[in-house]
Design a protein around this motif. Sequence first.
Motif, PDB file in Angstrom:
ATOM      1  N   ARG A 144     -26.705 -23.940 -20.698  1.00 24.38           N
ATOM      2  CA  ARG A 144     -27.227 -24.748 -19.722  1.00 24.38           C
ATOM      3  C   ARG A 144     -26.585 -25.807 -19.286  1.00 24.38           C
ATOM      4  N   ILE A 145     -26.159 -26.606 -20.503  1.00 21.48           N
ATOM      5  CA  ILE A 145     -26.125 -27.971 -20.339  1.00 21.48           C
ATOM      6  C   ILE A 145     -24.541 -28.610 -19.736  1.00 21.48           C
ATOM      7  N   LYS A 146     -24.204 -27.492 -20.930  1.00 24.13           N
ATOM      8  CA  LYS A 146     -22.360 -27.119 -19.923  1.00 24.13           C
ATOM      9  C   LYS A 146     -22.190 -27.105 -18.732  1.00 24.13           C
ATOM     10  N   GLU A 147     -23.328 -26.483 -17.915  1.00 25.67           N
ATOM     11  CA  GLU A 147     -22.879 -24.997 -16.856  1.00 25.67           C
ATOM     12  C   GLU A 147     -23.760 -26.549 -15.795  1.00 25.67           C
ATOM     13  N   ASN A 148     -23.799 -27.743 -16.296  1.00 23.46           N
ATOM     14  CA  ASN A 148     -25.088 -28.538 -14.885  1.00 23.46           C
ATOM     15  C   ASN A 148     -24.217 -29.843 -15.506  1.00 23.46           C
ATOM     16  N   SER A 149     -23.490 -30.338 -16.328  1.00 26.90           N
ATOM     17  CA  SER A 149     -22.228 -31.408 -16.429  1.00 26.90           C
ATOM     18  C   SER A 149     -21.208 -31.862 -16.004  1.00 26.90           C
ATOM     19  N   ILE A 150     -20.780 -32.646 -16.051  1.00 28.37           N
ATOM     20  CA  ILE A 150     -19.236 -33.197 -15.454  1.00 28.37           C
ATOM     21  C   ILE A 150     -18.883 -33.632 -16.462  1.00 28.37           C
ATOM     22  N   LEU A 151     -17.228 -33.886 -16.213  1.00 23.85           N
ATOM     23  CA  LEU A 151     -16.645 -35.247 -16.856  1.00 23.85           C
ATOM     24  C   LEU A 151     -16.494 -36.085 -15.983  1.00 23.85           C
ATOM     25  N   VAL A 152     -16.412 -37.288 -15.985  1.00 21.56           N
ATOM     26  CA  VAL A 152     -15.917 -38.460 -15.649  1.00 21.56           C
ATOM     27  C   VAL A 152     -14.867 -39.217 -15.949  1.00 21.56           C
TER      28      VAL A 152
ATOM     29  N   ILE B 118      -8.961 -44.510 -19.020  1.00 22.92           N
ATOM     30  CA  ILE B 118      -9.324 -45.920 -20.732  1.00 22.92           C
ATOM     31  C   ILE B 118     -10.317 -44.103 -21.628  1.00 22.92           C
ATOM     32  N   GLY B 119     -10.356 -42.724 -21.012  1.00 23.87           N
ATOM     33  CA  GLY B 119     -11.491 -41.935 -21.030  1.00 23.87           C
ATOM     34  C   GLY B 119     -12.334 -41.345 -20.685  1.00 23.87           C
ATOM     35  N   TYR B 120     -12.698 -40.318 -20.641  1.00 28.05           N
ATOM     36  CA  TYR B 120     -14.540 -39.568 -20.233  1.00 28.05           C
ATOM     37  C   TYR B 120     -15.675 -39.898 -21.001  1.00 28.05           C
ATOM     38  N   ILE B 121     -16.202 -39.446 -20.323  1.00 28.24           N
ATOM     39  CA  ILE B 121     -18.333 -39.609 -19.994  1.00 28.24           C
ATOM     40  C   ILE B 121     -18.411 -38.225 -19.841  1.00 28.24           C
ATOM     41  N   GLU B 122     -19.377 -37.547 -20.439  1.00 25.10           N
ATOM     42  CA  GLU B 122     -19.993 -36.254 -20.076  1.00 25.10           C
ATOM     43  C   GLU B 122     -21.089 -36.917 -19.723  1.00 25.10           C
ATOM     44  N   THR B 123     -21.895 -36.591 -18.171  1.00 25.56           N
ATOM     45  CA  THR B 123     -23.088 -36.752 -17.524  1.00 25.56           C
ATOM     46  C   THR B 123     -23.055 -35.467 -16.573  1.00 25.56           C
ATOM     47  N   LYS B 124     -24.659 -35.687 -16.584  1.00 28.12           N
ATOM     48  CA  LYS B 124     -25.365 -34.401 -15.431  1.00 28.12           C
ATOM     49  C   LYS B 124     -24.154 -34.333 -14.134  1.00 28.12           C
ATOM     50  N   LYS B 125     -24.560 -33.099 -13.507  1.00 30.35           N
ATOM     51  CA  LYS B 125     -24.336 -33.634 -11.946  1.00 30.35           C
ATOM     52  C   LYS B 125     -24.733 -34.280 -11.242  1.00 30.35           C
ATOM     53  N   ILE B 126     -24.405 -35.675  -9.777  1.00 34.38           N
ATOM     54  CA  ILE B 126     -25.231 -35.535  -9.699  1.00 34.38           C
ATOM     55  C   ILE B 126     -25.815 -35.038  -7.957  1.00 34.38           C
ATOM     56  N   PRO B 127     -26.570 -35.023  -7.321  1.00 30.61           N
ATOM     57  CA  PRO B 127     -26.649 -33.634  -6.453  1.00 30.61           C
ATOM     58  C   PRO B 127     -25.887 -34.304  -5.825  1.00 30.61           C
ATOM     59  N   ARG B 128     -25.469 -33.474  -4.685  1.00 27.96           N
ATOM     60  CA  ARG B 128     -24.548 -33.599  -2.838  1.00 27.96           C
ATOM     61  C   ARG B 128     -23.369 -35.205  -3.678  1.00 27.96           C
ATOM     62  N   VAL B 129     -22.908 -35.376  -4.586  1.00 28.75           N
ATOM     63  CA  VAL B 129     -21.845 -35.998  -4.722  1.00 28.75           C
ATOM     64  C   VAL B 129     -20.888 -34.883  -5.490  1.00 28.75           C
ATOM     65  N   ASN B 130     -19.651 -35.179  -5.212  1.00 28.44           N
ATOM     66  CA  ASN B 130     -18.877 -34.422  -5.362  1.00 28.44           C
ATOM     67  C   ASN B 130     -17.884 -35.068  -6.582  1.00 28.44           C
ATOM     68  N   PRO B 131     -17.730 -34.549  -7.585  1.00 28.53           N
ATOM     69  CA  PRO B 131     -17.371 -34.426  -8.976  1.00 28.53           C
ATOM     70  C   PRO B 131     -15.788 -35.489  -9.104  1.00 28.53           C
ATOM     71  N   SER B 132     -15.566 -35.152  -7.787  1.00 26.07           N
ATOM     72  CA  SER B 132     -14.038 -35.499  -8.116  1.00 26.07           C
ATOM     73  C   SER B 132     -14.266 -37.249  -7.451  1.00 26.07           C
ATOM     74  N   ASP B 133     -14.847 -37.850  -6.635  1.00 24.60           N
ATOM     75  CA  ASP B 133     -15.183 -38.762  -5.812  1.00 24.60           C
ATOM     76  C   ASP B 133     -16.200 -39.722  -7.092  1.00 24.60           C
ATOM     77  N   LEU B 134     -16.295 -39.636  -8.566  1.00 25.95           N
ATOM     78  CA  LEU B 134     -16.575 -40.126  -9.133  1.00 25.95           C
ATOM     79  C   LEU B 134     -15.701 -41.066 -10.438  1.00 25.95           C
ATOM     80  N   ILE B 135     -16.327 -42.330 -10.694  1.00 25.73           N
ATOM     81  CA  ILE B 135     -15.540 -43.070 -11.473  1.00 25.73           C
ATOM     82  C   ILE B 135     -16.234 -43.488 -12.441  1.00 25.73           C
TER      83      ILE B 135
END
Length: 231
Positions: A96-104, A124-141
């Motif tokens: 469940r956590i994986k389904e609601n998580s993204i790598l930034v 320099i790396g990636y961090i895992e976090t919960k998806k942010i509503p109404r924000v495309n993951p590709s727009d995150l750093i």
Amino acid sequence: MQNCGNLDKNSELAQRIKHLRKNILKFSQKDFAEKLMIGLRTLQYYESNEYPIPDKILRLISQIFGVSYEWLKTGQGEIFEKKPSIEEIILAEQRRIKENSILVPVIGKAGAGFPQMKGDIEIIGYIETKKIPRVNPSDLIAVEVHGDSMEPTLQEGDKVIAKIYIGDGFDIPNRKIVIVADQEGELLVKRLMKKDGLILLTSDNPNYPPIIPQEARIIAVALKLLREISL
């Protein structure tokens, strides 16, 4: 009038309830009725098939005694619902956590072409976090905070997740935390301040002077803080 098929089903259902109560759960009619919070006479009517058994009673039996609702209703399957093991519960929660998580991506520098050219950054790396509503993951750093210029709000080692921004900053809410890149591409975390029609990039720590936008460009707007706490 009920047809014979319905009568047979009701009779089988009544027999299953009686069998469950008497032979499996080992309850007297009185004790069973008390558990279900119904009258003794009502239970007797149910078991003798004089009254149809409501669906809510079947669901109540299933909930209280862990009996399969499907078995109660149809006689099919296992009598008792299989309870998941601790390992199964943990695995389900991990899924469940994986389904609601993204790598930034965590970036260390931003070249002159960023944010228009998304490839012009140093990852320099990636961090895992919960998806942010109404924000495309590709727009995150994400950036890591260094130094004490934003204390007490932000501390050394904090990770700030931000949405990539293109613009002059005037459409960003006042006092919003932003990520800026200086002329060498080094990243700074600052607070955007609007005053007299001008924009300043300030530090929460008063020991640091403000920066004018001509000396640094806004590349992202902060959305979320991640902080590791030692216990």
